[in-house]
Design a protein around this motif. Structure first.
Motif, PDB file in Angstrom:
ATOM      1  N   VAL A   9     -23.005   9.494 -73.611  1.00 46.24           N
ATOM      2  CA  VAL A   9     -23.908   8.640 -72.837  1.00 46.24           C
ATOM      3  C   VAL A   9     -23.830   7.189 -73.297  1.00 46.24           C
ATOM      4  CG1 VAL A   9     -25.871   9.099 -74.362  1.00 46.24           C
ATOM      5  CG2 VAL A   9     -26.280   8.372 -71.997  1.00 46.24           C
ATOM      6  N   LEU A  10     -23.558   6.962 -74.580  1.00 52.64           N
ATOM      7  CA  LEU A  10     -23.400   5.597 -75.096  1.00 52.64           C
ATOM      8  C   LEU A  10     -21.950   5.133 -74.984  1.00 52.64           C
ATOM      9  CD1 LEU A  10     -25.642   5.630 -78.302  1.00 52.64           C
ATOM     10  CD2 LEU A  10     -26.257   5.043 -75.953  1.00 52.64           C
ATOM     11  N   ILE A  58     -31.633  -2.418 -79.848  1.00 51.37           N
ATOM     12  CA  ILE A  58     -31.982  -2.308 -78.438  1.00 51.37           C
ATOM     13  C   ILE A  58     -32.962  -1.161 -78.289  1.00 51.37           C
ATOM     14  CG2 ILE A  58     -31.134  -1.881 -76.106  1.00 51.37           C
ATOM     15  CD1 ILE A  58     -28.435  -3.004 -76.972  1.00 51.37           C
ATOM     16  N   GLU A  59     -34.135  -1.469 -77.807  1.00 48.76           N
ATOM     17  CA  GLU A  59     -35.199  -0.480 -77.665  1.00 48.76           C
ATOM     18  C   GLU A  59     -34.715   0.717 -76.840  1.00 48.76           C
ATOM     19  OE1 GLU A  59     -38.794   0.847 -78.792  1.00 48.76           O
ATOM     20  OE2 GLU A  59     -38.276  -1.277 -79.094  1.00 48.76           O
ATOM     21  N   GLY A  60     -34.824   1.908 -77.437  1.00 50.05           N
ATOM     22  CA  GLY A  60     -34.510   3.138 -76.722  1.00 50.05           C
ATOM     23  C   GLY A  60     -33.066   3.584 -76.786  1.00 50.05           C
ATOM     24  N   ARG A  61     -32.148   2.702 -77.186  1.00 49.95           N
ATOM     25  CA  ARG A  61     -30.723   3.055 -77.158  1.00 49.95           C
ATOM     26  C   ARG A  61     -30.429   4.252 -78.058  1.00 49.95           C
ATOM     27  NH1 ARG A  61     -25.663   1.144 -75.904  1.00 49.95           N
ATOM     28  NH2 ARG A  61     -24.003   1.521 -77.426  1.00 49.95           N
ATOM     29  N   TRP A  62     -30.856   4.174 -79.305  1.00 47.72           N
ATOM     30  CA  TRP A  62     -30.591   5.266 -80.241  1.00 47.72           C
ATOM     31  C   TRP A  62     -31.678   6.327 -80.206  1.00 47.72           C
ATOM     32  CZ3 TRP A  62     -26.038   6.267 -82.121  1.00 47.72           C
ATOM     33  CH2 TRP A  62     -25.103   5.224 -82.229  1.00 47.72           C
ATOM     34  N   GLU A  63     -32.828   5.971 -79.674  1.00 41.43           N
ATOM     35  CA  GLU A  63     -33.918   6.950 -79.592  1.00 41.43           C
ATOM     36  C   GLU A  63     -33.517   8.148 -78.744  1.00 41.43           C
ATOM     37  OE1 GLU A  63     -38.572   7.294 -78.100  1.00 41.43           O
ATOM     38  OE2 GLU A  63     -37.614   5.308 -78.274  1.00 41.43           O
ATOM     39  N   LYS A  64     -32.783   7.926 -77.655  1.00 42.04           N
ATOM     40  CA  LYS A  64     -32.388   9.044 -76.805  1.00 42.04           C
ATOM     41  C   LYS A  64     -31.412   9.972 -77.519  1.00 42.04           C
ATOM     42  CE  LYS A  64     -29.290   5.906 -74.278  1.00 42.04           C
ATOM     43  NZ  LYS A  64     -29.090   5.255 -72.958  1.00 42.04           N
ATOM     44  N   VAL A  65     -30.590   9.418 -78.419  1.00 42.34           N
ATOM     45  CA  VAL A  65     -29.702  10.260 -79.224  1.00 42.34           C
ATOM     46  C   VAL A  65     -30.516  11.084 -80.208  1.00 42.34           C
ATOM     47  CG1 VAL A  65     -27.824  10.247 -80.908  1.00 42.34           C
ATOM     48  CG2 VAL A  65     -27.778   8.652 -78.970  1.00 42.34           C
ATOM     49  N   ALA A  66     -31.479  10.441 -80.874  1.00 40.77           N
ATOM     50  CA  ALA A  66     -32.334  11.150 -81.830  1.00 40.77           C
ATOM     51  C   ALA A  66     -33.122  12.259 -81.135  1.00 40.77           C
ATOM     52  CB  ALA A  66     -33.273  10.171 -82.520  1.00 40.77           C
ATOM     53  N   ARG A  67     -33.594  11.999 -79.944  1.00 44.00           N
ATOM     54  CA  ARG A  67     -34.367  13.019 -79.217  1.00 44.00           C
ATOM     55  C   ARG A  67     -33.489  14.200 -78.828  1.00 44.00           C
ATOM     56  NH1 ARG A  67     -39.414  11.838 -78.551  1.00 44.00           N
ATOM     57  NH2 ARG A  67     -40.109   9.665 -78.595  1.00 44.00           N
TER      58      ARG A  67
END
Length: 223
Positions: A9-10, A58-67
């Motif tokens: 996704v990234l 970048i807000e949320g960029r890595w958060e979706k990977v962590a989730r």
């Protein structure tokens, strides 16, 4: 050991001019690679033709990977998480958004990255090499390494994989660059700046098996 994809996704969100990188008149491939391998300002915050061109949170960029990882791995309460090659610690910081009571640690070879890391997690990042991890056996519930191990030479890669297995009590995940055909091989050679381990998926699996690595993995391809 399973192949599970958290990174496409990234990775696929970036457009790449492979020939442009090789033939750039100011930073041709060999010059850009030489600067990038110093792991300093040029690599993180210098010209985009050298590497990141300004690696900012970048807000949320890595958060979706962590989730995604949090949903996949059955982590205990108050998990201990290690990110090898964590850079400026953005994924570490976003882990704390997903699991606020997690104990997060990072390791990176770049003193520049640590100096400019996210303030909230800077004290949790150690300077070092993946070949010698400064933690005791089975300390972490999850050990991850994203786009880092392919930067090691073969004699380092063996040590790093064994170290990941040693400090990881349960779950581990590695993402590395690879290629499945000659087109992807050429694109990888054109685009990469710090890669030293050029292996097909089958060769990577050989490395995992022969070093005793039991965690999960995924591959990035330059299609």
């Amino acid at each position: 050991m399973s192949e599970v994809d958290f990174m496409s996704v990234l990775h696929k969100s970036t457009n790449r001019d492979y020939l442009g990188r090789v033939n750039d008149p100011i930073y041709p491939k060999e010059k850009a690679a030489e600067l990038a391998k110093r792991w300093g300002f040029d690599y993180w915050d210098g010209d985009r033709r050298i590497c990141y061109g300004g690696y900012q949170y970048i807000e949320g960029r890595w958060e979706k990977v962590a989730r995604q990882m949090s949903s996949y791995f059955k982590l205990p309460k108050h998990p201990k998480i290690l990110d090898i090659g964590c850079g400026k610690g953005y994924l570490l910081y976003d882990w704390l958004k997903v699991i606020p009571d997690a104990e997060v640690h990072g390791l990176d070879i770049s003193s520049y990255a640590i100096e400019h890391a996210k303030e909230e997690v800077k004290d949790n990042i150690k300077l070092g090499n993946a070949t010698k991890l400064p933690w005791k056996d089975n300390y972490f519930d999850l050990v991850i390494s994203i786009n880092t191990l392919h930067c090691l030479y073969s004699y380092e890669l063996e040590k790093a994989l064994k170290e990941i297995e040693r400090v990881g009590n349960n779950y581990k995940y590695i993402c590395v660059e690879s290629y499945r055909n000659e087109k992807e091989k050429a694109n990888l050679l054109y685009w990469q700046l710090t890669c030293e381990a050029f292996h097909t998926p089958k060769e990577w699996l050989w490395w995992f098996e022969n070093t005793g690595y039991t965690g999960d993995h995924s591959f990035i391809y330059f299609e």
